[in-house]
Every structure is written in C-alpha cells, then in structure tokens.
Design an enzyme around this catalytic site. Structure first.
Site, PDB file in Angstrom:
ATOM      1  N   GLY A  28     -42.626  -2.405  17.543  1.00  0.00           N
ATOM      2  CA  GLY A  28     -42.529  -2.707  16.122  1.00  0.00           C
ATOM      3  C   GLY A  28     -43.794  -3.346  15.609  1.00  0.00           C
ATOM      4  O   GLY A  28     -44.288  -4.312  16.206  1.00  0.00           O
ATOM      5  N   GLY A 103     -31.525  -3.221  17.722  1.00  0.00           N
ATOM      6  CA  GLY A 103     -30.440  -2.248  17.633  1.00  0.00           C
ATOM      7  C   GLY A 103     -30.019  -2.042  16.197  1.00  0.00           C
ATOM      8  O   GLY A 103     -30.762  -2.347  15.255  1.00  0.00           O
ATOM      9  N   TYR A 259     -39.887   8.076  24.595  1.00  0.00           N
ATOM     10  CA  TYR A 259     -40.919   7.704  23.638  1.00  0.00           C
ATOM     11  C   TYR A 259     -41.198   6.216  23.536  1.00  0.00           C
ATOM     12  O   TYR A 259     -42.346   5.782  23.592  1.00  0.00           O
ATOM     13  CB  TYR A 259     -40.526   8.234  22.256  1.00  0.00           C
ATOM     14  CG  TYR A 259     -41.464   7.857  21.133  1.00  0.00           C
ATOM     15  CD1 TYR A 259     -42.686   8.493  20.975  1.00  0.00           C
ATOM     16  CD2 TYR A 259     -41.139   6.855  20.228  1.00  0.00           C
ATOM     17  CE1 TYR A 259     -43.555   8.163  19.940  1.00  0.00           C
ATOM     18  CE2 TYR A 259     -42.004   6.507  19.196  1.00  0.00           C
ATOM     19  CZ  TYR A 259     -43.204   7.160  19.050  1.00  0.00           C
ATOM     20  OH  TYR A 259     -44.056   6.819  18.044  1.00  0.00           O
TER      21      TYR A 259
END
Length: 514
Positions: A28, A103, A259
C-alpha cells in the site's frame, strides 16, 4: 489490500515499526500510520503518501513506547483521497483501543446499522476498519467484569467479532494499559505471521502481514496466526493464544501468491518464491498446448512480479530468458493507480524496451496476471514498436473475471478485460498473437507444492466462488454501482472543465491520544 504490523518489545519500537512499514510498502502506497503505547498514553502519527514521506524525524521522536502497531493503506474505492480513513483508528471506550486492519468486511452496512441502533456507537468514516474496531470495542465492553480487563474478556470479544463480522480481516490492536491483540478471520483469507526475538533474556513479539518484515527486523518466524485464532500479548511480554471461532476453514487468497506478496516472504507456510517458480513450470505445460510448434525465440518477464515464473517457464521450455524491459523504480504500481488515464500514461513512464532484444524475434511475454488489460495492451505495442515479429502473452494466473470483495480493489466486471471474452478475443484486444492463461487447478497445485498443507484457496476473482458464502448478485451490483456513483468528496469543475476534488474531512496528521 494493506500491510499491518504489531510489536511488543522491551525497548522503543518506533524505528522497528518504521522499518517494517517500509518492508511492507508494496502492500500500500496511499497512506501510512503508526501508533505507539507509552504507559497509558497512545502516540499517533498518520498521513497520506509513502512511508518515507509521512514520517519525519520530529514525528518519530514523538512516537514513544515499547509497543505499537502500524499500517500502510492500499487505495480502495472511495478512500484514496481521504486522510480521515488512514489507519490506525482509535476509540476511547471501554478502554483506549487502536486498531489496524487488512482485508474487507462484506456486511459493513448491516454492522453500521447495528452499531447505531443497538450498540449506540457512532461511525465517523466510510471505512469498514472503523466498523470492525467498534464491533471489537463493543464486544469487549459487554465481556468486561468490573474495571479490570481479563484475557478471558479479550478472547470472548474476539469470539463476538467472529460471530458478527463477515469477510476478510487480519487485525492488530492495542488496548491501553494492557497489551496487543491480534486475530484473523475464520477463513484466514488475509495473511498474518508471528515472529519473536530474544532481548536480553526476554522475548519480544512482532506480528506482520508478511514474514519479510520479521526477517529484516531481526525476528525469527514462529508461525502464522491461525484462521479464527485470537492472540493476546501483554505489555510485559506474556503471550496467550486461543481458537475463537466455532467453524474454521483455511482458505488463503490465491492472489497473494500471484501478485501482492514479496517473493522473499513466507505466508501460510508457503514460500512465495517457490510458489512462483512452480507457477512457471505449470505455465510451460500450458504454453506447449497453445503454441505446439514453439515458434518462440525468447521469454521475457514483465518486471518485477513475474520474474520467477518467467525464469522457470523458460528453463522448462529450453528457451533463452532475457530482460527485455527496463523498469523505472520510481513509478508506482499501475494496478493500484486510480484512474484509467493516469494508469495508461504511467506504463510508458515505468517500462522501456531494450530494442535489440525484440528486433526480428518472436517473443513470449510473461506477466503475473491480466486485470484491466490497459497495461498489457501498452506493453504488447511497445514490443511491436521495438521490432518484435510475433508477441505471445502468458499470464501466470487464470483469467480475472470477477471482482474481489475481500480487500483487493479490483474493478467492476465490465472493466475486467476477461469478462465475456474468449482467449482469442482477449488476444485481439491487447494486440497479441496469442494469450495463454494459467489454469486455475494448475495455479492451486503450484502453491500447494510450496505448502502441502494448503488444500483450499480463496479464488473468487478467477471463478466467482466467494468463500464466505454471503456474496450475491445484488451485492456485486451494489458495490459496482457504488464505484461508478457519487464520490464521498465534493466534485467541482474549474473554468477549463478539469475535475477538482474538495475534501470535506478534517485531516488530523498527528495526535497524542490519552
């Protein structure tokens, strides 16, 4: 998708948390936050941007304490421009609690209504993580007897979370004056690992989304947090764990291995690097079926995630492996960039072909996956412009045909390249001579080869089977409408017609919470 950390140490942890966040930066780049606990005071700093941009020396000095949690945010729909949704989140009842979450909850609206009508709690943002924090806080409140917190109350509260909350969640939280809590949803969709370190005869603990954060911080990997498990570590280092869910099923997200996770990480017992090597071997078998004459001169990865798969595929086919694209490492990931125009432009800025590797050759390009297809189309065109005769495109993952509702901000079905298209049609869309997708069963076998204990996976973006069993067509339609509908910010137009977003949230970059 986000990255989370939690540490209970015997000395100041601010540097540990900062370094750990940098190791999880790939999960992130939208926002970052750290909260530390010192005596009964929380010290918080969070902001938009990369870790290195959010934290300055003065911020780090203010983050005092021997325990803390941290978070890096992946920009999901509706949150990319909203600092108020940066984590960790804080509530002051029944105790001071801060929480970071990776999540996505799938019953957020229902929980919000319950919070308002029955639990009498106010949710201030659109973040499901704030909802999760308030559910945990309420369950803790109803299980506390008297004024002191017991470990039993903590585990009962986690049991209550598992009963009420649906979706994917890996969580670290601090309870003021007591300790750190970590837990994971009963399906174990999002990863969370535990590490330990001996500090002058006393054990320090670290929780992280991936083991790489442990390795580079001097912690040894102990194990994964089990699906449905709750863990409490007191600030003096006492460790307790308990299974808190009635029914569990270990079904980690398959896309983590394709990924998101770093190749040097071990999650759910599987080496991500070994899994990607096995993906390459399996993909080589599929290439032989699709291109039986093997009129391929060279295999090239799309940097960086596909390198292990491309290397093993080339070895299996007996073909040369070449680095045909040079990556500008100072450009962010296009997959998680908001806006099609920005994404398309950045591909050319991020990758540049080495012309001599393409000229006059039939090339097989290997990528980890194909989502929207914008990047793939640009890359194929770059290969042709560099002189390639034929361009084949192989994906280490199956066709992505469905949204992911468990924390990956995949687009609507209409935006996904593979939705409603055959492989021949997809090849025409991206300009390739052929597209070769990994089979889903082969992908699962590849990860299983790295961790034989893993038998079940969350595979919804490939096959539309949602592991939590609560995702309906109406739910998917609703989230797709929300993506295309009004934003949470006020949008205005300047005189030339360009879009300007005015954020109405109060941005508080640094707080001392008592």
């Amino acid at each position: 998708m986000c990255g989370i950390l939690g540490v209970v140490g015997q000395s100041p942890v601010n540097q540990l948390l900062y370094d750990g966040l940098q190791l999880l930066q790939h999960r992130g780049q939208d926002a970052a936050g750290i909260v530390t606990a010192h005596n009964k005071t929380f010290h918080m700093h969070k902001g938009s941007g990369m870790v290195r941009d959010v934290f300055r020396t003065r911020n780090m000095r203010s983050l005092q304490g021997n325990a803390g949690i941290a978070h890096v945010r992946y920009p999901t729909a509706g949150s990319a421009a909203n600092l108020a949704e940066a984590q960790p989140f804080y509530v002051n009842s029944p105790f001071g609690i801060v929480l970071a979450h990776n999540g996505n909850l799938t019953n957020t609206d229902e929980l919000k209504a319950d919070m308002f009508r029955h639990d009498l709690r106010h949710i201030n943002t659109n973040s499901d993580s704030e909802v999760l924090l308030n559910v945990f806080a309420h369950e803790l409140a109803i299980n506390v007897t008297g004024y002191e917190l017991s470990v039993e109350a903590v585990f009962k509260a986690i049991e209550g979370v598992h009963r009420r909350v649906k979706g994917a969640y890996a969580v670290v939280a601090l309870i003021s004056g007591y300790g750190l809590v970590a837990f994971r949803d009963p399906n174990g969709i999002r990863p969370l690992v535990i590490g330990s370190h001996d500090h002058h005869g006393r054990t320090e603990y670290m929780f992280a989304s991936e083991s790489v954060a442990l390795d580079c911080s001097g912690f040894s990997l102990l194990r994964d947090v089990e699906p449905g498990e709750g863990i409490f570590v007191s600030f003096d280092g006492h460790f307790e764990a308990r299974q808190c869910a009635e029914r569990i099923r270990h079904a980690p997200c398959l896309f983590e291995f394709v990924y998101f996770a770093r190749p040097d990480s071990v999650i759910d017992g599987a080496s991500v690097y070994q899994a990607r090597l096995a993906m390459g071997e399996r993909l080589a078998e599929k290439v032989r079926q699709v291109v039986p004459e093997l009129d391929i001169d060279v295999v090239m990865p799309i940097p960086d995630t596909s390198r292990p798969s491309a290397l093993q595929l080339a070895n299996a086919l007996g073909l040369p492996y070449r680095e045909g694209f040079i990556k500008n490492r100072y450009i962010g990931r296009t997959f998680i960039m908001p806006g099609q125009g920005v994404r398309k432009k950045s591909v050319r800025q991020k990758l540049n072909p080495v012309a001599c590797e393409f000229r006059g050759r039939n090339v097989l390009l290997v990528d980890d996956s194909i989502v929207r297809g914008t990047t793939s189309r640009e890359i194929v065109q770059m290969a042709r412009d560099a002189g390639a005769k034929k361009v084949y495109f192989a994906s280490a993952a199956p066709a992505v045909r469905f949204p992911n509702v468990y924390g990956i901000d995949m687009p609507t079905r209409a935006e996904l390249l593979a939705t409603g298209r055959t492989e021949e049609e997809i090849a025409r869309e991206i300009g390739a001579d052929a597209v070769i997708y990994q089979d889903l069963e082969a992908l699962m076998h590849a990860v299983n080869a790295a961790a034989p204990s893993l038998q079940v996976f969350e595979t919804s973006c490939f096959d539309g089977n949602y592991i939590t069993g609560d995702i309906t067509e109406a739910y998917l339609n609703a989230i797709e409408c929300a993506r295309m509908g009004p934003r949470s910010t006020v949008e205005s137009r300047d005189e030339e017609g360009s879009s300007q977003l005015v954020d109405l949230n109060l941005n508080v970059a640094e707080q001392n919470l008592i």
